[in-house]
Scaffold this active site. Sequence first.
Site, PDB file in Angstrom:
ATOM      1  N   HIS A   1     -49.823   1.767 -39.556  1.00 46.35           N
ATOM      2  CA  HIS A   1     -49.492   2.069 -38.168  1.00 46.35           C
ATOM      3  C   HIS A   1     -49.657   0.829 -37.300  1.00 46.35           C
ATOM      4  O   HIS A   1     -50.299  -0.146 -37.699  1.00 46.35           O
ATOM      5  CB  HIS A   1     -50.351   3.228 -37.633  1.00 46.35           C
ATOM      6  CG  HIS A   1     -51.831   3.018 -37.777  1.00 46.35           C
ATOM      7  ND1 HIS A   1     -52.485   3.086 -38.992  1.00 46.35           N
ATOM      8  CD2 HIS A   1     -52.792   2.725 -36.864  1.00 46.35           C
ATOM      9  CE1 HIS A   1     -53.776   2.860 -38.821  1.00 46.35           C
ATOM     10  NE2 HIS A   1     -53.989   2.623 -37.535  1.00 46.35           N
TER      11      HIS A   1
ATOM     12  N   HIS B   1     -51.216  -2.142 -39.731  1.00 46.53           N
ATOM     13  CA  HIS B   1     -52.411  -2.157 -40.577  1.00 46.53           C
ATOM     14  C   HIS B   1     -52.738  -0.738 -41.016  1.00 46.53           C
ATOM     15  O   HIS B   1     -52.244   0.235 -40.440  1.00 46.53           O
ATOM     16  CB  HIS B   1     -53.596  -2.740 -39.810  1.00 46.53           C
ATOM     17  CG  HIS B   1     -54.020  -1.892 -38.640  1.00 46.53           C
ATOM     18  ND1 HIS B   1     -53.301  -1.833 -37.456  1.00 46.53           N
ATOM     19  CD2 HIS B   1     -55.065  -1.033 -38.482  1.00 46.53           C
ATOM     20  CE1 HIS B   1     -53.886  -0.998 -36.626  1.00 46.53           C
ATOM     21  NE2 HIS B   1     -54.956  -0.486 -37.217  1.00 46.53           N
TER      22      HIS B   1
ATOM     23  N   ASP C   1     -56.241   1.747 -41.853  1.00 44.25           N
ATOM     24  CA  ASP C   1     -57.646   1.788 -41.459  1.00 44.25           C
ATOM     25  C   ASP C   1     -58.545   1.773 -42.693  1.00 44.25           C
ATOM     26  O   ASP C   1     -58.235   2.413 -43.705  1.00 44.25           O
ATOM     27  CB  ASP C   1     -57.938   3.037 -40.628  1.00 44.25           C
ATOM     28  CG  ASP C   1     -57.275   2.983 -39.257  1.00 44.25           C
ATOM     29  OD1 ASP C   1     -56.906   1.873 -38.821  1.00 44.25           O
ATOM     30  OD2 ASP C   1     -57.135   4.044 -38.615  1.00 44.25           O
TER      31      ASP C   1
ATOM     32  N   ARG D   1     -51.373   1.083 -21.314  1.00 41.80           N
ATOM     33  CA  ARG D   1     -51.715   2.128 -22.291  1.00 41.80           C
ATOM     34  C   ARG D   1     -53.168   1.964 -22.718  1.00 41.80           C
ATOM     35  O   ARG D   1     -53.663   0.853 -22.888  1.00 41.80           O
ATOM     36  CB  ARG D   1     -50.793   2.042 -23.514  1.00 41.80           C
ATOM     37  CG  ARG D   1     -51.115   3.073 -24.597  1.00 41.80           C
ATOM     38  CD  ARG D   1     -50.053   3.084 -25.706  1.00 41.80           C
ATOM     39  NE  ARG D   1     -50.435   4.024 -26.753  1.00 41.80           N
ATOM     40  CZ  ARG D   1     -51.109   3.689 -27.859  1.00 41.80           C
ATOM     41  NH1 ARG D   1     -51.457   2.418 -28.065  1.00 41.80           N
ATOM     42  NH2 ARG D   1     -51.435   4.602 -28.755  1.00 41.80           N
TER      43      ARG D   1
END
Length: 350
Positions: free
Chosen positions: A266, A209, A211, A276
């Site tokens: 990204h 996607h 931002d 993570r």
Amino acid sequence: MTNQNLLDLNSLQELPESHAWLSLDNSPSCGSSSPDQVPVINLNDPNAMKLVGHACKTWGVFQVTNHGVPTNLLEEIEDAGRKLFALPIQQKLQAARAPNGVSGYGVARISSFFPKLMWSEGFTIVGSPYEHAHKLWPNYYSQFCDVVEEYKKEMNKLVQRLMLLMLGSLGVTMDDVKWASMQGSTPALQLNSYPACPDPDRAMGLAAHTDSTLLTILHQSNTSGLQAHKEGTGWVTVPPMHRALVVNVGDLLHILSNGLYISVLHRAIVNRTQHRFSVAYLYGPPSNIQISPLSKLTDKVHPPLYRPVTWSEYLGAKAKHFNNALSTVRLCAPLNGVVDATDHNGVQVG
């Protein structure tokens, strides 16, 4: 999937079919073997403005060092996030995001665009964290709130520094965008958790996607997982660097720069053994400000590529059209015939 049906990813021994994205021969973990690396920029470098501008035009993402955010604060926000996500699932659901809401605990907001679910959980903070933190820790919420507020304060200082560099590299001053220093923006803080996954080659942490922001500042833990897409190269891992922060160009800065700056596509992948964590500071303009290509960047040869749009209106377009949202506000194609690098229609997202 509603938040009430959220699975406790930390307890699963096998990948459920609901989260199985890909066959093993089409793995998201097969990143680019290209020598290309995401730029790392020392903000104290005398050439920082030029370096930032070049990174925005060629990558749309870069890492920054000497950014001024205290290391202990990065550790504190990470610790606060880890404690939140370590809570029992039923306790986290006490602070679940409302069906049409923004703040609170839940799955990624982009989940509705995909047939499969993502191997992650998130907690979004817009405005004060008090309401949801009080639901999570009725008697111990103040420490979490204090860390969040301090982190937001430091992020806002860094945003102003980055905007000066990003605009300055285009020959634009803050006087040309007076709203950038106004007290009207409502940035969001997004905490993300990616538990260790029993079958990471067939799972997706966060799908590809862009931002919907001017820019996003990301702190990531020391576990790799973030990947950026570069035209002509493919997916490139953005490796964790001690004390560094990742900066993404968002769709609104792409519009503001009249297409000169790339809104980077990204995604996040997961791994078998390590959890993570990341926290993103999502910065945009005051909700009533219309964003359009800066007049200094347009002329007869370079007409405005996009019509004016407010952040609120653009978020509505993104919620409806997802990664095709930019095309809904585009006026024309560049006269030089160059394809818009931020048009990701041909990029495989899963």
